[in-house]
Design an enzyme around this catalytic site. Structure first.
Site, PDB file in Angstrom:
ATOM      1  CB  SER A 264      -0.886   0.018   1.242  1.00 39.51           C
ATOM      2  OG  SER A 264      -0.077   0.262   2.376  1.00 39.51           O
ATOM      3  CE  LYS A 265       0.144   8.613  -0.616  1.00 36.03           C
ATOM      4  NZ  LYS A 265       0.594   9.055   0.694  1.00 36.03           N
ATOM      5  NE  ARG A 266      -2.000   3.137   6.096  1.00 38.13           N
ATOM      6  CZ  ARG A 266      -2.493   1.958   6.523  1.00 38.13           C
ATOM      7  NH1 ARG A 266      -1.917   1.321   7.512  1.00 38.13           N
ATOM      8  NH2 ARG A 266      -3.563   1.450   5.956  1.00 38.13           N
ATOM      9  CG  ASP A 269       3.682   7.444   2.114  1.00 41.28           C
ATOM     10  OD1 ASP A 269       4.247   7.557   1.011  1.00 41.28           O
ATOM     11  OD2 ASP A 269       2.508   7.804   2.326  1.00 41.28           O
ATOM     12  CD  GLU A 286      -2.398  11.012   1.623  1.00 39.01           C
ATOM     13  OE1 GLU A 286      -3.605  11.154   1.856  1.00 39.01           O
ATOM     14  OE2 GLU A 286      -1.721  10.026   1.956  1.00 39.01           O
TER      15      GLU A 286
END
Ligand code: GLU
Length: 510
Positions: A264-266, A269, A286
């Site tokens: 995921s994007k998380r 990051d 964002e």
């Protein structure tokens, strides 16, 4: 395989930036199409207006373009089977839904959101939390199967809101052969009466997807594993329409580096890598960072992505897009989820950077760095790229790692200073500079020859002298060939640096 011309589609919904998993789906579709001299279609599935995001379609097109995935048919390029955007095909779907009603495969349902909510709550009270609108419950709901025909007519004429639901048969095993997973069997008891047509006059994904695949003569549906649960319904829809179903291939998930769950994007990051092909700034501010803006070359990104779920069955790892087309097959796509590996991604990038010609690197470097190297000649820049590319991951590193090729350093590596710059170093370097000054033709070969002769005369090892020389000219403890660096800097600049840097080092040494 049937002998129909291969037609595949990538069918994203424009709900935001395209995740790299989506790019991989597009890539595999593209590779499959090109391998079989087929057609790669981009179809925008935007029937869910509540999830529509401005700019997402352009993002998808730009991302595919950056990757080198060319669209054969689509809204942006045209084609015989358009429009290629579902919102522009809106009128087409309702007659199909009505056809299913006429054939007894679907029905009108008039239940309101409150009715459905009530049923769900009641079911929870009766300790049956997973209430579904299905073959068991539909008889107690407000639909064209339970209401008298004249009432149904009246409701329709009145314009009462309704949806059209598929009448999922009870207790049959739906079977289909997935090109990657083999036979898949799902019992219909676990599937509800899916909505095909919504009260807002739009088809749902299921109906629009099947109708469009049929109308666009799609032969192979290659898509993410998350669509596997929808496939039995799709198979039943093809049957209900009496259409030949395309072949299905459900691709494995892209997993986090530790294999625990979807990438995921998380995760990106948190672990410091992009999960998107190109940058995207959401309306809420964002930021979604992309491979392109991080400095990745599209070939490296695509090569890395191709290997997330597929392998050629050999040890070869570097594949151009054309070579991927040549080597690709669905048989070699794995069922198991593919773990993303950030280090491997960097490795691919390094390989691609090294494979670039000096002139193309120089051009890219000018674009990245601009001003700071505007007065550097092309020939000089190309040679700088030649020297630095083995040590760089991104084009920009050629400048940051090799800044001393463009400016006299003002900082000097502490470790070398401490360990190598001993008493006598200053004199030694001054003597060596004199030798340098006497070289007529200032080539790296001549500099090397002269340096070796100098070592011999001094009876000193290279490991004692070369680091001093490097420190004085570049400020660094390590780097590419000092002879090539010196030749590139030229005699005048090298001697000038000696004049300023040796006193600076001596001063630092204290
Ligand atoms: N619109 C679906 C998506 O967003 C397409 C799924 C499919 O390929 O059938 O992925």
């Amino acid at each position: 395989m049937s002998d129909k011309p291969v037609r595949v589609r990538f069918a994203p919904s424009p709900t935001g930036p395209l995740h790299m998993g989506g790019v991989r789906t597009a890539l595999y579709n593209y590779l499959y199409a090109k391998k079989h001299n087929g057609t790669f279609i981009l179809r925008i599935e935007d029937t869910d207006q509540t999830r529509f995001v401005e700019g997402a379609e352009d993002y998808i097109i730009e991302a595919l373009k950056w990757c080198g995935i060319t669209i054969d048919e689509g809204q942006s390029v045209g084609g015989e089977y358009g429009p290629y955007k579902q919102s522009e095909r809106q009128e087409m779907y309702k007659p199909y839904a009505e056809q299913l009603i006429a054939n007894g495969k679907a029905y009108y349902a008039f239940d309101t959101a409150e009715d459905l909510d009530k049923m769900r709550k009641q079911a929870i009270q009766m300790k049956m939390p997973n209430w579904q609108y299905n073959s068991l419950t539909r008889s107690s709901m407000q639909n064209s199967l339970t209401l008298p025909e004249d009432e149904v007519q009246r409701k329709l004429e009145n314009g009462d809101p309704y949806v059209i639901r598929f009448q999922m048969p009870r207790n049959i095993d739906v079977r289909f052969e997935d090109e990657i997973r083999g036979w898949v069997v799902v019992n219909t008891n676990n599937v509800d009466d899916k909505v095909l047509f919504k009260s807002d006059g739009m088809p749902t994904y299921h109906l629009a997807n099947i109708v469009d695949d049929h109308e666009m003569k799609i032969t192979h549906v290659i898509r993410g594993e998350e669509w596997l649960p929808s496939a039995p319904l799709h198979v039943l829809l093809y049957e209900a329409f009496e259409w030949e179903a395309p072949k299905f291939a459900h691709l494995p998930l892209l997993l986090r580096p530790d294999g625990n769950g979807k990438l995921s994007k998380r995760d990106g990051d948190r672990l410091g890598f992009p999960v998107f092909p190109i940058d995207w700034l959401a309306v809420d501010g964002e930021k979604y960072s992309g491979y392109r803006e991080q400095g990745y070359l599209p070939g490296a990104f695509i090569n890395m992505l191709a290997f997330l779920g597929w392998n050629p069955g050999t040890t070869q790892e570097i594949f151009s897009l054309e070579q991927l087309v040549e080597a690709f097959s669905l048989e070699r796509v794995s069922k198991a989820g593919a773990k993303f590996d950030a280090d491997k991604t960097k490795w691919f990038q390094q390989q691609y950077l090294r494979a670039e010609s000096e002139s193309s690197l120089a051009k890219m470097l000018r674009e990245e760095v601009g001003e700071a190297i505007s007065d550097v000649s092309d020939a000089y820049l190309e040679q700088a790229c030649h020297l630095m590319k083995e040590r760089a991951t991104f084009v920009e590193d050629i400048y940051t790692e090799g800044q001393y090729l463009f400016e006299n350093p003002t900082e000097f590596d502490e470790k070398t200073l401490k360990k190598k710059w001993k008493d006598g170093a200053e004199d030694l370097m001054n003597e060596w500079a004199k030798e340098l000054g006497s070289i007529e033709e200032f080539t790296s070969e001549n500099i090397e020859k002269s340096f070796k002769a100098f070592l011999e005369a001094k009876e000193m090892g290279i490991g004692k002298v070369l680091p001093l020389f490097r420190l004085a000219l570049t400020g660094k403890g390590m780097g590419p060939s000092m002879f090539e660096i010196t030749a590139l800097l030229g005699k005048e600049e090298s001697l000038k640096r000696k004049e300023t840097n040796i006193p600076a080092i001596v001063k630092l040494k204290g």
